[in-house]
Design a protein around this motif. Structure first.
Motif, mmCIF file in Angstrom:
data_model
loop_
_atom_site.group_PDB
_atom_site.id
_atom_site.type_symbol
_atom_site.label_atom_id
_atom_site.label_comp_id
_atom_site.label_asym_id
_atom_site.label_seq_id
_atom_site.Cartn_x
_atom_site.Cartn_y
_atom_site.Cartn_z
ATOM 1 N N LEU A 5 0.843 -1.206 0.000
ATOM 2 C CA LEU A 5 0.000 0.000 0.000
ATOM 3 C C LEU A 5 0.873 1.249 0.000
ATOM 4 C CD1 LEU A 5 -2.885 1.174 0.245
ATOM 5 C CD2 LEU A 5 -2.560 1.148 2.727
ATOM 6 N N LEU A 6 1.940 1.194 0.781
ATOM 7 C CA LEU A 6 2.849 2.346 0.894
ATOM 8 C C LEU A 6 4.255 1.909 0.524
ATOM 9 C CD1 LEU A 6 3.148 5.355 2.055
ATOM 10 C CD2 LEU A 6 4.105 4.206 4.065
ATOM 11 N N ARG A 7 4.890 2.725 -0.304
ATOM 12 C CA ARG A 7 6.246 2.419 -0.730
ATOM 13 C C ARG A 7 7.082 3.694 -0.659
ATOM 14 N NH1 ARG A 7 5.786 -0.912 -6.102
ATOM 15 N NH2 ARG A 7 6.634 -2.868 -5.317
ATOM 16 N N CYS A 8 8.078 3.708 0.197
ATOM 17 C CA CYS A 8 9.021 4.830 0.237
ATOM 18 C C CYS A 8 10.268 4.398 -0.512
ATOM 19 C CB CYS A 8 9.379 5.189 1.677
ATOM 20 S SG CYS A 8 7.967 5.696 2.668
ATOM 21 N N HIS A 9 10.634 5.178 -1.522
ATOM 22 C CA HIS A 9 11.799 4.861 -2.358
ATOM 23 C C HIS A 9 12.964 5.772 -1.998
ATOM 24 C CE1 HIS A 9 10.101 2.254 -5.514
ATOM 25 N NE2 HIS A 9 8.979 2.921 -5.311
ATOM 26 N N ALA A 10 13.965 5.234 -1.377
ATOM 27 C CA ALA A 10 15.220 5.968 -1.142
ATOM 28 C C ALA A 10 14.974 7.413 -0.710
ATOM 29 C CB ALA A 10 16.086 5.925 -2.413
ATOM 30 N N LEU A 11 14.152 7.564 0.325
ATOM 31 C CA LEU A 11 13.774 8.908 0.777
ATOM 32 C C LEU A 11 14.918 9.586 1.518
ATOM 33 C CD1 LEU A 11 10.190 8.889 2.336
ATOM 34 C CD2 LEU A 11 10.980 10.074 0.265
ATOM 35 N N PHE A 15 18.233 19.009 6.055
ATOM 36 C CA PHE A 15 18.042 20.341 6.633
ATOM 37 C C PHE A 15 19.426 20.952 6.680
ATOM 38 C CE2 PHE A 15 14.540 17.890 8.632
ATOM 39 C CZ PHE A 15 13.466 18.621 8.146
ATOM 40 N N GLY A 16 19.761 21.795 5.720
ATOM 41 C CA GLY A 16 21.128 22.295 5.644
ATOM 42 C C GLY A 16 22.074 21.124 5.450
ATOM 43 N N ALA A 17 23.059 21.017 6.338
ATOM 44 C CA ALA A 17 24.063 19.954 6.207
ATOM 45 C C ALA A 17 23.579 18.630 6.786
ATOM 46 C CB ALA A 17 25.360 20.379 6.904
ATOM 47 N N LEU A 18 22.473 18.685 7.555
ATOM 48 C CA LEU A 18 22.004 17.471 8.243
ATOM 49 C C LEU A 18 21.061 16.661 7.352
ATOM 50 C CD1 LEU A 18 21.547 15.918 11.072
ATOM 51 C CD2 LEU A 18 19.432 17.267 11.132
ATOM 52 N N ALA A 19 21.370 15.375 7.183
ATOM 53 C CA ALA A 19 20.423 14.481 6.504
ATOM 54 C C ALA A 19 19.550 13.831 7.575
ATOM 55 C CB ALA A 19 21.170 13.428 5.691
ATOM 56 N N ALA A 20 18.375 14.429 7.816
ATOM 57 C CA ALA A 20 17.472 13.891 8.844
ATOM 58 C C ALA A 20 16.992 12.506 8.437
ATOM 59 C CB ALA A 20 16.279 14.827 9.046
ATOM 60 N N LEU A 21 16.847 12.306 7.129
ATOM 61 C CA LEU A 21 16.502 10.995 6.574
ATOM 62 C C LEU A 21 17.435 10.769 5.397
ATOM 63 C CD1 LEU A 21 14.227 9.441 7.896
ATOM 64 C CD2 LEU A 21 12.828 9.884 5.903
ATOM 65 N N GLY A 43 14.820 10.493 12.906
ATOM 66 C CA GLY A 43 14.183 10.853 11.630
ATOM 67 C C GLY A 43 12.760 10.322 11.502
ATOM 68 N N LYS A 44 12.190 9.825 12.592
ATOM 69 C CA LYS A 44 10.871 9.189 12.538
ATOM 70 C C LYS A 44 9.771 10.174 12.126
ATOM 71 C CE LYS A 44 11.110 7.972 16.884
ATOM 72 N NZ LYS A 44 12.382 8.638 17.256
ATOM 73 N N THR A 45 9.735 11.323 12.814
ATOM 74 C CA THR A 45 8.700 12.306 12.489
ATOM 75 C C THR A 45 8.931 12.893 11.101
ATOM 76 O OG1 THR A 45 8.318 12.792 14.828
ATOM 77 C CG2 THR A 45 7.626 14.474 13.253
ATOM 78 N N THR A 46 10.190 13.054 10.732
ATOM 79 C CA THR A 46 10.507 13.539 9.378
ATOM 80 C C THR A 46 9.948 12.574 8.330
ATOM 81 O OG1 THR A 46 12.509 14.640 10.176
ATOM 82 C CG2 THR A 46 12.394 14.167 7.814
ATOM 83 N N SER A 58 14.228 15.677 -0.309
ATOM 84 C CA SER A 58 15.387 16.198 -1.043
ATOM 85 C C SER A 58 15.733 15.237 -2.164
ATOM 86 C CB SER A 58 16.590 16.337 -0.107
ATOM 87 O OG SER A 58 16.249 17.084 1.034
ATOM 88 N N ALA A 59 15.441 13.953 -1.956
ATOM 89 C CA ALA A 59 15.611 12.930 -2.998
ATOM 90 C C ALA A 59 14.680 11.774 -2.665
ATOM 91 C CB ALA A 59 17.063 12.443 -3.047
ATOM 92 N N GLY A 60 14.366 10.972 -3.665
ATOM 93 C CA GLY A 60 13.472 9.834 -3.474
ATOM 94 C C GLY A 60 12.013 10.264 -3.552
ATOM 95 N N HIS A 61 11.111 9.293 -3.413
ATOM 96 C CA HIS A 61 9.691 9.626 -3.466
ATOM 97 C C HIS A 61 8.851 8.576 -2.746
ATOM 98 C CE1 HIS A 61 10.013 6.874 -6.883
ATOM 99 N NE2 HIS A 61 8.723 6.645 -6.725
ATOM 100 N N VAL A 62 7.589 8.946 -2.534
ATOM 101 C CA VAL A 62 6.646 8.078 -1.833
ATOM 102 C C VAL A 62 5.527 7.690 -2.789
ATOM 103 C CG1 VAL A 62 5.044 7.888 0.123
ATOM 104 C CG2 VAL A 62 7.108 9.306 0.337
#
Ligand SMILES: Nc1ncnc2c1ncn2[C@@H]1O[C@H](COP(=O)(O)OP(=O)(O)O)[C@@H](O)[C@H]1O
Ligand SMILES: [Mg+2]
Length: 251
Positions: A5-11, A15-21, A43-46, A58-62
């Motif tokens: 049902l849900l597929r996250c692709h390389a999300l 945030f600036g220099a930080l990759a939260a996900l 990175g859960k809430t993100t 910033s990259a990937g898709h849902v």
């Protein structure tokens, strides 16, 4: 096996220099209950913000139900059938619990909820509201102003508001945060009894709750999926112990 049902692709979300996900791929089957755990800042809430359209990747898709939803605004994602329960309450304090549920049901009755049933006509809205109120343990509290409900009941109402839109996917961010043990127990019972038609993604720090409710568990750490699998396997994974379970269990 059907498509997820849900597929996250390389999300990825920076945030600036930080990759939260950072390159998170995740697949959730229809009817599944998936827990997302991980230390504070993992990175859960993100991840939820990216699914609901509150943030853009910033990259990937849902993908949801086979269609890309990344780039859609939150209201359009909601109309596809994704509902979210927040840690803060969304209820209108000066309306009754019943009025809050009725408003949410009316908002959700618009389109694209064909999986569960046709949108309810106005005549059946009150029946739908009673059903949701019962499901969240507020059947006897419909006439109480939301602001006068106890903290635990307000969280139950919050869950009801999310359910009243008739979602296919429900995202719950720490549904028992700040609850007393008794309130937590009650919420766990309510969540366990939700209809299986509603696929659930649950961010949770209460380990007992995670292992009671979840079919599968994904562990996030520093924005990446550290481990994923059946609750018992994740619980026994030494890497998970190291970053999470061994650290006192805070989320
Ligand atoms: N809007 C934002 N701006 C800058 N940094 C953010 C923002 N949102 C989250 N972060 C950072 O991203 C990381 C992941 O946060 P979050 O997804 O809230 O973690 P979790 O929910 O797992 O505790 C944290 O380091 C957090 O400080
Ligand atoms: Mg969080």
């Amino acid at each position: 096996m059907s498509d997820p049902l849900l597929r996250c692709h390389a999300l990825t979300r920076r945030f600036g220099a930080l990759a939260a996900l950072n390159g998170v791929s995740l697949e959730v089957e229809a009817r599944e209950r998936r827990a997302i755990i991980g230390p504070n800042g993992a990175g859960k809430t993100t991840l939820f913000d990216l699914i609901t359209g509150e943030l853009t990747p910033s990259a990937g898709h849902v993908e949801f139900a086979g269609r890309t939803i990344s780039g859609l605004p939150p209201h359009a994602v909601a109309r596809r059938g994704i509902s979210r329960s927040y840690q803060r309450t969304n209820a209108f304090r000066h309306l009754t619990a019943g009025e809050n549920l009725r408003l949410a049901a009316a908002a959700g009755a618009r389109e694209n909820f064909r999986l569960l049933a046709a949108p309810p006509p106005p005549a059946s809205t009150s029946a739908a509201v009673r059903e949701v109120a019962h499901a969240v343990g507020l059947g006897a509290r419909l006439d109480i102003l939301a602001g006068r409900l106890s903290h635990g009941e307000q969280r139950q109402l919050e869950l009801g508001i999310a359910l009243a839109t008739r979602p296919r996917l429900l995202l719950l961010d720490e549904p028992t945060a700040g609850m007393s043990p008794a309130e937590t127990q009650r919420m766990v019972r309510l969540l366990a009894a939700l209809p299986r038609e509603v696929t659930c993604l649950i961010i949770e720090h209460d380990m007992d709750l995670v292992f009671t409710l979840a079919d599968r568990v994904s562990v996030l750490h520093h924005g990446e999926v550290l481990a994923e699998g059946l609750p018992a396997a994740v619980r026994g994974d030494p890497r998970v112990h190291e970053v999470y379970l061994g650290s006192g269990g805070e989320a």
